[in-house]
Design a protein around this motif. Structure first.
Motif, PDB file in Angstrom:
ATOM      1  N   GLN A  92      -9.593   1.574   2.600  1.00 28.52           N
ATOM      2  CA  GLN A  92      -9.422   3.016   2.748  1.00 28.52           C
ATOM      3  C   GLN A  92      -8.239   3.502   1.907  1.00 28.52           C
ATOM      4  O   GLN A  92      -8.326   4.538   1.235  1.00 28.52           O
ATOM      5  N   HIS A  93      -7.140   2.751   1.925  1.00 26.39           N
ATOM      6  CA  HIS A  93      -5.993   3.101   1.091  1.00 26.39           C
ATOM      7  C   HIS A  93      -6.355   3.026  -0.391  1.00 26.39           C
ATOM      8  O   HIS A  93      -6.003   3.915  -1.178  1.00 26.39           O
ATOM      9  N   LEU A  94      -7.050   1.949  -0.761  1.00 20.31           N
ATOM     10  CA  LEU A  94      -7.430   1.793  -2.166  1.00 20.31           C
ATOM     11  C   LEU A  94      -8.334   2.927  -2.628  1.00 20.31           C
ATOM     12  O   LEU A  94      -8.218   3.399  -3.761  1.00 20.31           O
ATOM     13  N   HIS A  95      -9.232   3.375  -1.757  1.00 17.49           N
ATOM     14  CA  HIS A  95     -10.125   4.465  -2.130  1.00 17.49           C
ATOM     15  C   HIS A  95      -9.351   5.765  -2.345  1.00 17.49           C
ATOM     16  O   HIS A  95      -9.589   6.492  -3.332  1.00 17.49           O
ATOM     17  N   VAL A  96      -8.419   6.054  -1.452  1.00 12.08           N
ATOM     18  CA  VAL A  96      -7.607   7.272  -1.596  1.00 12.08           C
ATOM     19  C   VAL A  96      -6.831   7.244  -2.909  1.00 12.08           C
ATOM     20  O   VAL A  96      -6.786   8.233  -3.655  1.00 12.08           O
ATOM     21  N   ILE A  97      -6.234   6.081  -3.195  1.00  9.35           N
ATOM     22  CA  ILE A  97      -5.439   5.953  -4.427  1.00  9.35           C
ATOM     23  C   ILE A  97      -6.332   6.056  -5.654  1.00  9.35           C
ATOM     24  O   ILE A  97      -5.987   6.709  -6.655  1.00  9.35           O
ATOM     25  N   MET A  98      -7.517   5.425  -5.610  1.00  5.71           N
ATOM     26  CA  MET A  98      -8.416   5.470  -6.756  1.00  5.71           C
ATOM     27  C   MET A  98      -8.857   6.900  -7.059  1.00  5.71           C
ATOM     28  O   MET A  98      -8.861   7.334  -8.223  1.00  5.71           O
ATOM     29  N   VAL A  99      -9.226   7.641  -6.025  1.00  2.51           N
ATOM     30  CA  VAL A  99      -9.670   9.030  -6.228  1.00  2.51           C
ATOM     31  C   VAL A  99      -8.547   9.858  -6.831  1.00  2.51           C
ATOM     32  O   VAL A  99      -8.761  10.638  -7.779  1.00  2.51           O
ATOM     33  N   ALA A 100      -7.330   9.674  -6.309  1.00  2.30           N
ATOM     34  CA  ALA A 100      -6.189  10.439  -6.832  1.00  2.30           C
ATOM     35  C   ALA A 100      -5.916  10.098  -8.285  1.00  2.30           C
ATOM     36  O   ALA A 100      -5.667  10.982  -9.128  1.00  2.30           O
ATOM     37  N   LYS A 101      -5.971   8.815  -8.622  1.00  2.00           N
ATOM     38  CA  LYS A 101      -5.663   8.388  -9.986  1.00  2.00           C
ATOM     39  C   LYS A 101      -6.793   8.742 -10.949  1.00  2.00           C
ATOM     40  O   LYS A 101      -6.553   8.941 -12.145  1.00  2.00           O
ATOM     41  N   LEU A 102      -8.010   8.810 -10.444  1.00  2.00           N
ATOM     42  CA  LEU A 102      -9.116   9.253 -11.293  1.00  2.00           C
ATOM     43  C   LEU A 102      -8.937  10.726 -11.667  1.00  2.00           C
ATOM     44  O   LEU A 102      -9.151  11.123 -12.829  1.00  2.00           O
ATOM     45  N   GLN A 103      -8.526  11.546 -10.710  1.00  2.00           N
ATOM     46  CA  GLN A 103      -8.237  12.946 -11.005  1.00  2.00           C
ATOM     47  C   GLN A 103      -7.065  13.075 -11.977  1.00  2.00           C
ATOM     48  O   GLN A 103      -7.067  13.919 -12.875  1.00  2.00           O
ATOM     49  N   GLU A 104      -6.079  12.206 -11.810  1.00  2.00           N
ATOM     50  CA  GLU A 104      -4.920  12.214 -12.698  1.00  2.00           C
ATOM     51  C   GLU A 104      -5.330  11.856 -14.124  1.00  2.00           C
ATOM     52  O   GLU A 104      -4.811  12.414 -15.100  1.00  2.00           O
ATOM     53  N   LEU A 105      -6.276  10.911 -14.249  1.00  2.00           N
ATOM     54  CA  LEU A 105      -6.781  10.551 -15.576  1.00  2.00           C
ATOM     55  C   LEU A 105      -7.463  11.745 -16.228  1.00  2.00           C
ATOM     56  O   LEU A 105      -7.253  12.035 -17.412  1.00  2.00           O
ATOM     57  N   ILE A 106      -8.291  12.443 -15.461  1.00  2.00           N
ATOM     58  CA  ILE A 106      -9.023  13.596 -15.994  1.00  2.00           C
ATOM     59  C   ILE A 106      -8.065  14.712 -16.399  1.00  2.00           C
ATOM     60  O   ILE A 106      -8.221  15.328 -17.457  1.00  2.00           O
ATOM     61  N   GLN A 107      -7.032  14.939 -15.577  1.00  2.00           N
ATOM     62  CA  GLN A 107      -6.144  16.069 -15.816  1.00  2.00           C
ATOM     63  C   GLN A 107      -5.026  15.777 -16.805  1.00  2.00           C
ATOM     64  O   GLN A 107      -4.659  16.616 -17.623  1.00  2.00           O
ATOM     65  N   LYS A 108      -4.477  14.529 -16.724  1.00  2.00           N
ATOM     66  CA  LYS A 108      -3.296  14.225 -17.540  1.00  2.00           C
ATOM     67  C   LYS A 108      -3.524  13.105 -18.553  1.00  2.00           C
ATOM     68  O   LYS A 108      -2.697  12.894 -19.440  1.00  2.00           O
TER      69      LYS A 108
ATOM     70  N   LEU B 299       0.826  -1.207   0.000  1.00  5.74           N
ATOM     71  CA  LEU B 299       0.000   0.000   0.000  1.00  5.74           C
ATOM     72  C   LEU B 299       0.862   1.261   0.000  1.00  5.74           C
ATOM     73  O   LEU B 299       0.558   2.238  -0.686  1.00  5.74           O
ATOM     74  N   GLN B 300       1.953   1.218   0.760  1.00  5.88           N
ATOM     75  CA  GLN B 300       2.865   2.365   0.756  1.00  5.88           C
ATOM     76  C   GLN B 300       3.462   2.583  -0.625  1.00  5.88           C
ATOM     77  O   GLN B 300       3.587   3.711  -1.104  1.00  5.88           O
ATOM     78  N   THR B 301       3.821   1.475  -1.279  1.00  8.01           N
ATOM     79  CA  THR B 301       4.396   1.579  -2.625  1.00  8.01           C
ATOM     80  C   THR B 301       3.366   2.086  -3.621  1.00  8.01           C
ATOM     81  O   THR B 301       3.687   2.875  -4.517  1.00  8.01           O
ATOM     82  N   MET B 302       2.112   1.643  -3.454  1.00  9.06           N
ATOM     83  CA  MET B 302       1.053   2.111  -4.346  1.00  9.06           C
ATOM     84  C   MET B 302       0.813   3.613  -4.198  1.00  9.06           C
ATOM     85  O   MET B 302       0.330   4.263  -5.128  1.00  9.06           O
ATOM     86  N   GLU B 303       1.156   4.172  -3.049  1.00 12.02           N
ATOM     87  CA  GLU B 303       0.952   5.602  -2.819  1.00 12.02           C
ATOM     88  C   GLU B 303       2.136   6.455  -3.273  1.00 12.02           C
ATOM     89  O   GLU B 303       2.120   7.674  -3.113  1.00 12.02           O
ATOM     90  N   ASP B 304       3.149   5.814  -3.837  1.00 11.52           N
ATOM     91  CA  ASP B 304       4.331   6.540  -4.315  1.00 11.52           C
ATOM     92  C   ASP B 304       3.992   7.253  -5.630  1.00 11.52           C
ATOM     93  O   ASP B 304       4.175   6.705  -6.719  1.00 11.52           O
ATOM     94  N   GLN B 305       3.511   8.462  -5.525  1.00 12.82           N
ATOM     95  CA  GLN B 305       3.011   9.206  -6.682  1.00 12.82           C
ATOM     96  C   GLN B 305       4.109   9.542  -7.693  1.00 12.82           C
ATOM     97  O   GLN B 305       3.822   9.843  -8.851  1.00 12.82           O
ATOM     98  N   THR B 306       5.380   9.500  -7.250  1.00  8.07           N
ATOM     99  CA  THR B 306       6.467   9.896  -8.166  1.00  8.07           C
ATOM    100  C   THR B 306       6.868   8.779  -9.105  1.00  8.07           C
ATOM    101  O   THR B 306       7.618   9.013 -10.063  1.00  8.07           O
ATOM    102  N   ASN B 307       6.397   7.547  -8.866  1.00 10.64           N
ATOM    103  CA  ASN B 307       6.786   6.401  -9.701  1.00 10.64           C
ATOM    104  C   ASN B 307       5.551   5.601 -10.108  1.00 10.64           C
ATOM    105  O   ASN B 307       5.254   4.560  -9.521  1.00 10.64           O
ATOM    106  N   PRO B 308       4.832   6.076 -11.126  1.00 12.58           N
ATOM    107  CA  PRO B 308       3.587   5.409 -11.533  1.00 12.58           C
ATOM    108  C   PRO B 308       3.775   3.945 -11.905  1.00 12.58           C
ATOM    109  O   PRO B 308       2.914   3.113 -11.598  1.00 12.58           O
ATOM    110  N   ARG B 309       4.871   3.626 -12.570  1.00  8.69           N
ATOM    111  CA  ARG B 309       5.052   2.228 -12.985  1.00  8.69           C
ATOM    112  C   ARG B 309       5.252   1.313 -11.769  1.00  8.69           C
ATOM    113  O   ARG B 309       4.751   0.190 -11.734  1.00  8.69           O
ATOM    114  N   VAL B 310       5.979   1.826 -10.777  1.00 11.23           N
ATOM    115  CA  VAL B 310       6.127   1.058  -9.538  1.00 11.23           C
ATOM    116  C   VAL B 310       4.780   0.912  -8.844  1.00 11.23           C
ATOM    117  O   VAL B 310       4.443  -0.149  -8.306  1.00 11.23           O
ATOM    118  N   GLN B 311       3.986   1.978  -8.860  1.00  6.18           N
ATOM    119  CA  GLN B 311       2.635   1.911  -8.298  1.00  6.18           C
ATOM    120  C   GLN B 311       1.819   0.799  -8.962  1.00  6.18           C
ATOM    121  O   GLN B 311       1.125   0.028  -8.294  1.00  6.18           O
TER     122      GLN B 311
END
Length: 756
Positions: free
Chosen positions: A181-197, A141-153
């Motif tokens: 709870q971790h998965l939800h936080v990551i999903m919301v962040a990545k959904l915003q990333e999809l919309i923006q980038k 879960l900690q690795t999945m939250e590493d926003q600087t390395n998407p491929r590692v995520q």
């Protein structure tokens, strides 16, 4: 202490560049007893004052020792020392400051854990599993939250999927809150990333992770349903671009798996909206390219929706069936190739080959076959769930499934499994239609029995054939069918004794009863060979199963063969193989229930053997539990149908204490039927003085319902519900019975009362 210091010097000398010193040190090390080596090496690894080089050497040697000499060394350690080794390794992983040493300690722990898992899958180091759950999950879960390395995520999410797919539900649930709870936080962040980038890789994996967690957690996922469903529906509604079709397919899969996990009641408020989304996608199906990844996800999702909605799903069949049949009808490209042709085609081009000898190979192009197999399995699902509601499609599905058998194996298994289900669907159209469909199936099934090369698939086909014959009843096979089938089975048995690879399947005793015996007698010498004590356990198991069927469906005429199988059947009750014991116990049960007066002495003799097997050490272990439950059921059948063969007064309290049966659902139903007989007749032994046994009986009933050993459609469910209702009228007794149940058991009783 002095010995340990000398050992440190020895480890240092083992790394000496001087060949003479190193060779002498190796000889000294080899002379140390194995158990002492373990103690010294472990202390060296854990010594905070030691040099890194010495600790690394100690770790390498300890891992090598456990790898090469585990059986010679580890069992000789005292229990205290074995515990110390495991405890010290886990402590070192958590406290060791050096990454290199920590990695090597992990290697030691992995080697030890590999050796501590028995051939039966029994884990002798459960503390390691708990430790992994406490730290693998958090690390992922900690690795999945590493926003600087998407491929590692993405890789961390993929690892989490692999982890949860095979994780037992009971082990996952304690970590579920933190995980979701971790998965939800990551999903919301990545959904915003999809919309923006426009980036989608990590979101695809996270969606699949959510699906995997829900699939494993089942009803425990209900509290988190509302956390995820709005976002998932948003993805399906808006991810319509071509480059997002894989994400959309995975999200469709996720929604359907969550719906199946949480159940119809929780899912229904969203069901209509989800169905409309699926329908819209399905309407556009013809515009999708053949390799569109949404296709396979859609096919599986529809089948899950069918399981959730039940009969209400029938209205969607006209939309679903066209594309599904198209996918199920994919015809693979095949070719017979010589060596020269093979040089021009490789497996990388999507071809698989089977060597036929004589410099020839059979090639099949695998593109689309996985989708074909999935589609065929979904057709089986619709027939099973909808029954007569699927009748409009039975004819075209039968024609598809009866086509010449083709790879992959899953297609052939699905085809076999579908046959009796399709007959059940077709019943609603009357006997003439049913008979016409059976005639179409019958020749195809018999031909498949004769030609199927895979023994596991052959077993499925024979099982399906037996179910069809049972469903159609007497008269569905003519003389030509019997002769052809008899010749095929005789050939299979003869071949079995030559290569010991094929296993005999089921025979249609149920429908034809004694009429089948003249045909059966042609095979008798070969079947008797199967149950000889010198044969492998699988032979003896299947041979006994065949005689079980003869007793069950051809009694009392079956007794004329008693000299051939009764003694081996009784001896099987003390066999080392649980599979053989199970077959023998089932045989005793059918002797008591169907065999007639002639079998009475053998039922009497069997009781002591059955009780001994039930009370043996490890009788409830994973590998033995099915055999033990068949023994318990057999004891019940003897008391129920042949009470003169058992001391019922003495045995009945023990039998009650052995209940409920949780693994063998069919035998569990027999025990509940007998339990109902005893309760309804106010049996004083079962009820106890002043009904003192009723709390135990309530526990048995509740466990049976919770484990689905009792289902609403079972005849005994209403009888059990009536028992519960009668106690409800007695306030004090009712309170006493209910107070002994946990929450899940209480809910199970409520479910029984509402459905029966």
């Amino acid at each position: 202490m002095a010995e340990q210091q000398q050992f440190y010097l020895l480890l240092g000398n083992l790394m000496s560049p001087d060949n003479g010193i190193r060779k002498q040190s190796e000889e000294t090390y080899d002379g140390i007893p194995g158990q002492n080596k373990v103690t010294f090496l472990l202390q060296a690894v854990r010594d905070a004052t030691g040099t890194e080089e010495v600790k690394q050497m100690a770790a390498v040697l300890l891992r090598r020792l456990l790898s090469s000499s585990f059986e010679e060394i580890y069992p000789g350690l005292t229990v205290e020392m074995q515990t110390a080794v495991k405890t010290e390794l886990l402590a070192s992983i958590q406290t060791e400051a050096s990454p290199n040493i920590r990695k090597k300690v992990c290697d030691i722990a992995a080697e030890l854990s590999r050796n501590l898992v028995g051939d039966d899958g029994n884990n002798q180091w459960p503390e390691l599993l708990k430790f992994l759950f406490d730290s693998v999950i958090s690390a992922l879960l900690q690795t999945m939250e590493d926003q600087t390395n998407p491929r590692v995520q993405a890789h961390a999410a993929a690892a989490l999927i692999n982890f949860t797919e095979d994780c037992p539900k009971s082990l996952l649930v304690p970590y579920l809150e933190s995980l979701v709870q971790h998965l939800h936080v990551i999903m919301v962040a990545k959904l915003q990333e999809l919309i923006q980038k426009g980036t989608k890789l990590v979101l695809e994996q996270v969606v699949t992770s959510i699906a995997s967690v829900a699939d494993t957690a089942e009803e425990k996922f209900v509290p988190y349903y509302d956390l995820f469903m709005p976002s998932l529906k948003h993805i399906v509604e808006n991810a319509v671009q071509k480059e997002l079709r894989l994400l959309r397919g995975k999200t469709i899969e996720c929604i359907s798996l969550i719906g199946l996990a949480v159940g119809k009641e929780k899912f229904m408020p969203d069901a209509s909206a989800v169905m409309q989304l699926l329908l819209k996608t399905q309407t556009d199906f013809n515009d999708l390219e053949d390799d569109d990844p949404q296709i396979s996800y859609m096919i599986s999702a529809w089948a899950r929706m069918c399981k959730i909605l039940g009969k209400e799903f029938q209205q969607y069949l006209p939309v679903v069936m066209g594309p599904l049949m198209k996918t199920a009808s994919i015809k693979p490209e095949v070719a017979l190739l010589d060596t020269q042709d093979m040089e021009n085609i490789s497996e990388d081009d999507g071809w698989e080959f089977v060597n036929l000898g004589d410099q020839q190979s059979f090639g099949i192009k695998t593109a689309g076959l996985e989708e074909k197999a999935t589609a065929c399995q979904m057709l089986v699902c619709y027939a099973k769930e909808l029954k007569e509601g699927f009748v409009e499609y039975t004819e075209q599905v039968v024609k598809l499934m009866c086509c010449p058998l083709t790879p992959p194996v899953r297609v052939r298994v699905a085809a076999a499994e579908s046959m009796p289900l399709l007959l059940e669907c077709a019943r609603v159209r009357g006997p003439d239609y049913l008979t016409q469909m059976w005639h179409f199936m019958c020749d195809a099934l018999i031909k498949s029995i004769g030609t199927e090369p895979d023994s596991d698939v052959l077993s499925e086909i024979m099982h399906a054939f037996a179910k069809c014959v049972e469903l159609m009843g007497d008269g569905c096979l003519n003389t030509e069918h019997f002769e052809e089938l008899g010749g095929i089975l005789k050939g299979k048995l003869e071949e079995h004794f030559k290569n010991q690879e094929l296993r005999q399947g089921e025979d249609p005793y149920h429908a034809y009863k004694e009429k089948v015996l003249p045909w059966f007698e042609q095979l008798m010498p070969l079947i008797v060979q199967l149950i000889c004590p010198s044969r492998p356990w699988a032979d003896r198991q299947w041979g006994l199963c065949i005689f079980d069927d003869v007793v069950e469906h051809c009694s009392p005429t079956s007794f004329k063969y008693a000299d051939l199988f009764l003694r081996p059947m009784l001896q099987s009750l003390v066999d080392a193989s649980p599979e053989v014991r199970q077959a023998g116990a089932y045989g005793v049960g059918v002797m008591a229930q169907y065999g007639g007066e002639s079998y009475r002495p053998f039922c009497t003799e069997a009781i002591a053997l059955l009780v001994g097997a039930i009370q043996a050490a490890e009788s409830r272990s994973k590998e033995n539990v099915n055999a033990t439950e068949n023994c318990i059921s057999a004891v019940g059948k003897v008391m129920r149908f042949r009470p003169e063969c058992a001391n019922v007064t003495e045995i009945l309290p023990h039998w009650l204490a052995w209940l409920p049966l949780n693994e063998d659902k069919e035998e569990a139903a027999h025990t509940f039927d007998f339990l109902c007989d005893l309760i309804e007749s106010n049996n004083p032994i079962v009820l106890g003085p002043d009904n003192s046994n009723l709390p135990k009986i309530f526990l048995i009933i509740a466990e049976g319902v919770a484990n689905e050993s009792v289902k609403s459609e079972d005849a005994c469910s209403k009888r059990l519900a009536n028992v519960v209702r009668q106690v409800q009228t007695s306030g004090g007794l009712w309170t006493q019975c209910i107070s002994s149940l946990n929450e899940a058991q209480t809910k199970a009783l409520q479910s029984l009362l509402s459905s029966a």
